[in-house]
Design a protein around this motif. Structure first.
Motif, PDB file in Angstrom:
ATOM      1  N   GLY A 198       0.795  -1.223   0.000  1.00 55.15           N
ATOM      2  CA  GLY A 198       0.000   0.000   0.000  1.00 55.15           C
ATOM      3  C   GLY A 198       0.819   1.261   0.000  1.00 55.15           C
ATOM      4  N   CYS A 199       2.141   1.130   0.026  1.00 53.60           N
ATOM      5  CA  CYS A 199       3.017   2.303   0.066  1.00 53.60           C
ATOM      6  C   CYS A 199       3.982   2.320  -1.114  1.00 53.60           C
ATOM      7  N   ASN A 200       4.644   1.191  -1.372  1.00 50.66           N
ATOM      8  CA  ASN A 200       5.645   1.136  -2.448  1.00 50.66           C
ATOM      9  C   ASN A 200       5.027   1.422  -3.812  1.00 50.66           C
ATOM     10  N   ARG A 201       5.822   2.067  -4.661  1.00 52.04           N
ATOM     11  CA  ARG A 201       5.348   2.427  -6.000  1.00 52.04           C
ATOM     12  C   ARG A 201       6.413   2.073  -7.034  1.00 52.04           C
ATOM     13  N   GLU A 202       5.970   1.630  -8.172  1.00 49.30           N
ATOM     14  CA  GLU A 202       6.880   1.176  -9.218  1.00 49.30           C
ATOM     15  C   GLU A 202       7.829   2.283  -9.660  1.00 49.30           C
ATOM     16  N   GLU A 203       7.336   3.525  -9.780  1.00 44.28           N
ATOM     17  CA  GLU A 203       8.197   4.603 -10.251  1.00 44.28           C
ATOM     18  C   GLU A 203       9.324   4.897  -9.265  1.00 44.28           C
ATOM     19  N   GLU A 204       9.058   4.698  -7.963  1.00 51.27           N
ATOM     20  CA  GLU A 204      10.106   4.896  -6.955  1.00 51.27           C
ATOM     21  C   GLU A 204      11.054   3.688  -6.906  1.00 51.27           C
ATOM     22  N   LYS A 205      10.499   2.506  -7.139  1.00 49.78           N
ATOM     23  CA  LYS A 205      11.340   1.305  -7.167  1.00 49.78           C
ATOM     24  C   LYS A 205      12.400   1.411  -8.256  1.00 49.78           C
ATOM     25  N   LEU A 247      -7.959  16.866   5.121  1.00 53.03           N
ATOM     26  CA  LEU A 247      -8.357  15.628   5.785  1.00 53.03           C
ATOM     27  C   LEU A 247      -9.787  15.229   5.460  1.00 53.03           C
ATOM     28  N   LYS A 248     -10.587  16.166   5.007  1.00 51.06           N
ATOM     29  CA  LYS A 248     -11.993  15.880   4.753  1.00 51.06           C
ATOM     30  C   LYS A 248     -12.289  15.538   3.297  1.00 51.06           C
ATOM     31  N   SER A 249     -11.381  15.876   2.388  1.00 52.39           N
ATOM     32  CA  SER A 249     -11.664  15.637   0.974  1.00 52.39           C
ATOM     33  C   SER A 249     -10.509  15.015   0.206  1.00 52.39           C
ATOM     34  N   HIS A 250      -9.310  14.982   0.793  1.00 52.44           N
ATOM     35  CA  HIS A 250      -8.136  14.560   0.015  1.00 52.44           C
ATOM     36  C   HIS A 250      -7.296  13.498   0.711  1.00 52.44           C
ATOM     37  N   LEU A 251      -7.858  12.814   1.692  1.00 49.88           N
ATOM     38  CA  LEU A 251      -7.090  11.810   2.418  1.00 49.88           C
ATOM     39  C   LEU A 251      -6.778  10.605   1.536  1.00 49.88           C
ATOM     40  N   PHE A 252      -5.514  10.220   1.499  1.00 54.84           N
ATOM     41  CA  PHE A 252      -5.048   9.024   0.775  1.00 54.84           C
ATOM     42  C   PHE A 252      -5.432   9.042  -0.702  1.00 54.84           C
ATOM     43  N   GLU A 253      -5.329  10.196  -1.307  1.00 50.28           N
ATOM     44  CA  GLU A 253      -5.509  10.251  -2.759  1.00 50.28           C
ATOM     45  C   GLU A 253      -4.399   9.462  -3.439  1.00 50.28           C
ATOM     46  N   ARG A 287      -1.765  16.360   1.882  1.00 53.12           N
ATOM     47  CA  ARG A 287      -2.073  15.172   1.074  1.00 53.12           C
ATOM     48  C   ARG A 287      -0.836  14.609   0.376  1.00 53.12           C
ATOM     49  N   LYS A 288       0.137  15.479   0.073  1.00 48.70           N
ATOM     50  CA  LYS A 288       1.329  15.046  -0.654  1.00 48.70           C
ATOM     51  C   LYS A 288       2.379  14.416   0.265  1.00 48.70           C
ATOM     52  N   MET A 289       2.105  14.426   1.579  1.00 51.21           N
ATOM     53  CA  MET A 289       3.014  13.782   2.527  1.00 51.21           C
ATOM     54  C   MET A 289       2.547  12.387   2.900  1.00 51.21           C
ATOM     55  N   LEU A 290       1.340  11.999   2.439  1.00 52.42           N
ATOM     56  CA  LEU A 290       0.774  10.720   2.843  1.00 52.42           C
ATOM     57  C   LEU A 290       1.335   9.585   1.998  1.00 52.42           C
ATOM     58  N   PHE A 291       1.768   8.538   2.660  1.00 56.79           N
ATOM     59  CA  PHE A 291       2.370   7.369   2.007  1.00 56.79           C
ATOM     60  C   PHE A 291       3.416   7.797   0.979  1.00 56.79           C
ATOM     61  N   ASP A 292       4.247   8.736   1.386  1.00 54.66           N
ATOM     62  CA  ASP A 292       5.294   9.237   0.502  1.00 54.66           C
ATOM     63  C   ASP A 292       6.555   9.518   1.329  1.00 54.66           C
ATOM     64  N   PRO A 293       7.169   8.440   1.873  1.00 56.98           N
ATOM     65  CA  PRO A 293       8.356   8.638   2.720  1.00 56.98           C
ATOM     66  C   PRO A 293       9.650   8.741   1.927  1.00 56.98           C
ATOM     67  N   PHE A 294       9.551   8.767   0.597  1.00 56.98           N
ATOM     68  CA  PHE A 294      10.746   8.659  -0.250  1.00 56.98           C
ATOM     69  C   PHE A 294      11.666   9.874  -0.142  1.00 56.98           C
ATOM     70  N   ASN A 295      11.124  10.998   0.320  1.00 56.60           N
ATOM     71  CA  ASN A 295      11.961  12.189   0.481  1.00 56.60           C
ATOM     72  C   ASN A 295      13.087  11.978   1.491  1.00 56.60           C
ATOM     73  N   LEU A 296      12.922  11.011   2.394  1.00 61.18           N
ATOM     74  CA  LEU A 296      13.943  10.795   3.408  1.00 61.18           C
ATOM     75  C   LEU A 296      15.261  10.310   2.812  1.00 61.18           C
ATOM     76  N   TYR A 297      15.235   9.847   1.556  1.00 63.72           N
ATOM     77  CA  TYR A 297      16.477   9.449   0.884  1.00 63.72           C
ATOM     78  C   TYR A 297      17.319  10.676   0.497  1.00 63.72           C
ATOM     79  N   ASP A 298      16.673  11.843   0.416  1.00 63.28           N
ATOM     80  CA  ASP A 298      17.342  13.030  -0.100  1.00 63.28           C
ATOM     81  C   ASP A 298      18.026  13.821   1.012  1.00 63.28           C
ATOM     82  N   GLU A 299      19.086  14.484   0.656  1.00 58.42           N
ATOM     83  CA  GLU A 299      19.872  15.264   1.614  1.00 58.42           C
ATOM     84  C   GLU A 299      19.029  16.391   2.212  1.00 58.42           C
TER      85      GLU A 299
END
Length: 567
Positions: free
Chosen positions: A185-192, A370-376, A332-344
């Motif tokens: 539910g988190c990993n994405r092909e484009e990030e892989k 939180l009312k209209s854009h959760l987990f987009e 909304r852009k921070m949800l299930f998107d931990p990939f930024n932690l790889y960056d300096e």
């Protein structure tokens, strides 16, 4: 306003007035108003910040919540998720979807249903009310870092020198171990394809948002920092001894931060002092009571402690060391998107941004993020238009668990019985009460989540009296019912305990961020004259030399013995 009365139930588990076989119905036996309607009409988007406290308050609240609560959801026999809103399918009996009215803003996109699966029922040996299970340990013990079962704990360990597994990136950043399951539910092909994966920790929700993942990262680093120090002090200790002693210290530090920094903001220092919840200064705590049930109450997990969702701002600040150049990002852009932690610089920017951002006011209003854009989902056009509504889901979860209505809990807390909406005039502001009147047919129908958030806050407190009462009850039981509570006698020596008392969330961040050099001593509170940035070198931290074990030397006789070999 009436004083919160918690004496009547300080040793009770509040489940005694919750939990029925089916979702809660109205007083007249009909369906309650749709959770989505309640969300739209009462919990409207309204932006009013509270400059006294920082977003780090909400982050710690979520991290702590995941340490003590985890609701199990029903799944199919093969372990896959149940879908409740697909047309032309027989709906599972475990479905309890939120239906949308024709007037709903989402209706123009032909959205009529919001996914919702009922919580799994706790196995029982006899027929009776349906109850739900907690997959986390109730105690504040760091299980969010390590996991709750032995196999998960072991999978996160190196089995050497008490350390947790970590990865080191090409730019020499130490990060959490990878979760390479592309169906998590988190990993994405484009990030892989870029070599980036989500992370594995003791809790499956760690990747939900960048703030939460960052908190997991600094605490995993904290574990290894302590373990390495203990190994240097006691090189004769085994891997198991170092790991368990480190975990014991980590749990104690989480307990201390919660009761020394977090709860005084939530329920007030004066109320904590009256109920012996503030950390002891120079002695042990000796009021452990084996008759106290420390388990997590249903209403706390599925409704009350979700109050922190109202604190989350729609726009989040990222702040580098150059504080004059902040960046802003939609929640909304921070949800299930931990990939930024790889960056300096991203870890430090995320942490400093949270410390330097104000929370939204604690009230019945929520950000539209939180009312209209959760987990987009970025690749789903409909999802980008219509995310989930967290408020609706919180209300629906309370109904799923069969929680009694708000007025029952208000009366339970010694705040008087309410037989009409007029009885709420002095406890709620007029606009909130008017909206509640328009949606609910009877005062007893009001959902706990809605009623509790709509109360006027107590003096010098974030919350109204009902939520304050129920949170106070839970954290009293977590402390008085834990025989391994960090301040209890024989858990640590008094000298060790005094070192743990130097712990602060600011100190944890300083010791485990990448390059943060200055920080506010109280990171959950906003910058002010008494809380200015200071050098991390000035933030106290525990001295682990108190854990150095003195080996007793055995006296070996120097006399020579004549040995006769008998053949």
């Amino acid at each position: 306003m009436q004083m919160v009365n918690v004496e009547i139930h300080q040793l009770q588990n509040c489940n005694n007035i919750s939990g029925i076989n089916r979702p809660r119905m109205s007083k007249r036996g009909s369906q309650l108003p749709s959770a989505r309607m309640v969300s739209l009409e009462i919990h409207r988007p309204y932006y009013r910040s509270d400059s006294k406290f920082s977003v780090m308050l909400a982050i710690w609240g979520q991290f702590l919540d995941h340490d003590i609560t985890a609701t199990a959801l029903n799944k199919k026999l093969n372990g896959s998720s149940i879908s409740c809103c697909q047309e032309n399918l027989i709906r599972s009996p475990e479905c309890f979807p939120v239906f949308l009215e024709q007037s709903d803003p989402f209706a123009q996109f032909n959205v009529t249903c919001m996914e919702f699966v009922r919580a799994a029922a706790s196995p029982k040996c006899c027929l009776g009310p349906r109850e739900q299970m907690n997959q986390a340990t109730a105690f504040i013990d760091g299980s969010v870092i390590y996991g709750v079962d032995e196999s998960l704990v072991n999978s996160l360990r190196t089995m050497s020198r008490g350390l947790l597994k970590m990865i080191v990136t090409k730019n020499n950043k130490t990060l959490l171990p990878l979760s390479e399951d592309m169906n998590d539910g988190c990993n994405r092909e484009e990030e892989k394809r870029k070599g980036k994966y989500c992370f594995a920790t003791g809790d499956s929700r760690a990747n939900e948002n960048l703030h939460l993942t960052s908190m997991h990262l600094i605490w995993a680093r904290q574990h290894n920092l302590l373990a390495n120090t203990l190994f240097e002090l006691n090189p004769h200790w085994s891997d198991e001894v170092i790991f368990q002693e480190t975990r014991k210290i980590i749990g104690a530090q989480m307990q201390h931060i919660t009761y020394n920094e977090f709860l005084p903001i939530i329920i007030g220092r004066e109320l904590m002092k009256r109920h012996h919840l503030l950390p002891i200064v120079n002695n042990n705590f000796s009021i452990y009571n084996e008759s106290v049930d420390p388990s997590i109450a249903n209403e706390f997990a599925s409704s009350v402690f979700r109050f922190a969702h109202t604190l989350i701002p729609g726009i989040v600040k990222l702040l580098r060391n150059d504080t004059s150049s902040p960046e802003f990002i939609q929640m909304r852009k921070m949800l299930f998107d931990p990939f930024n932690l790889y960056d300096e610089g991203q870890l430090d920017g995320t942490l400093k941004g949270a410390i330097n951002s104000s929370i939204e006011s604690s009230d019945q209003y929520f950000s539209d993020e939180l009312k209209s854009h959760l987990f987009e989902r970025k690749n789903d056009p409909l999802s980008v238009i219509c995310g989930l509504d967290l408020v609706s889901l919180n209300i629906q979860r309370g109904r799923d668990h069969g929680l009694a209505g708000y007025t029952s809990w208000k009366e339970f807390c010694g705040l008087g019985k309410s037989t009409s909406f007029n009885d709420l005039t002095f406890i709620m502001d007029p606009s909130s009460l008017n909206n509640i009147r328009a949606v609910y047919r009877d005062v007893e129908d009001i959902d706990l989540y809605t009623g509790g958030l709509s109360e006027k806050p107590l003096k010098e407190n974030l919350l109204g009296p009902t939520f304050t009462c129920l949170i106070l009850d839970q954290f009293k039981r977590l402390k008085f019912g834990d025989r391994f509570w960090y301040e209890n006698p024989k858990v640590f020596t008094l000298t060790q305990l005094n070192e743990i008392r130097k712990t602060s969330l600011a100190g944890i961040i300083c010791s485990n961020s990448d390059n943060i050099g200055t920080i506010q001593p109280l990171v959950m509170e906003s910058w002010k004259d008494q809380n200015r940035d200071v050098s991390c070198l000035k933030i106290p931290s525990p001295n682990l030399s108190m854990w150095k074990e003195s080996l007793e030397h055995m006296n070996i006789p120097t006399n020579k013995f004549n040995v006769k070999v008998i053949t």
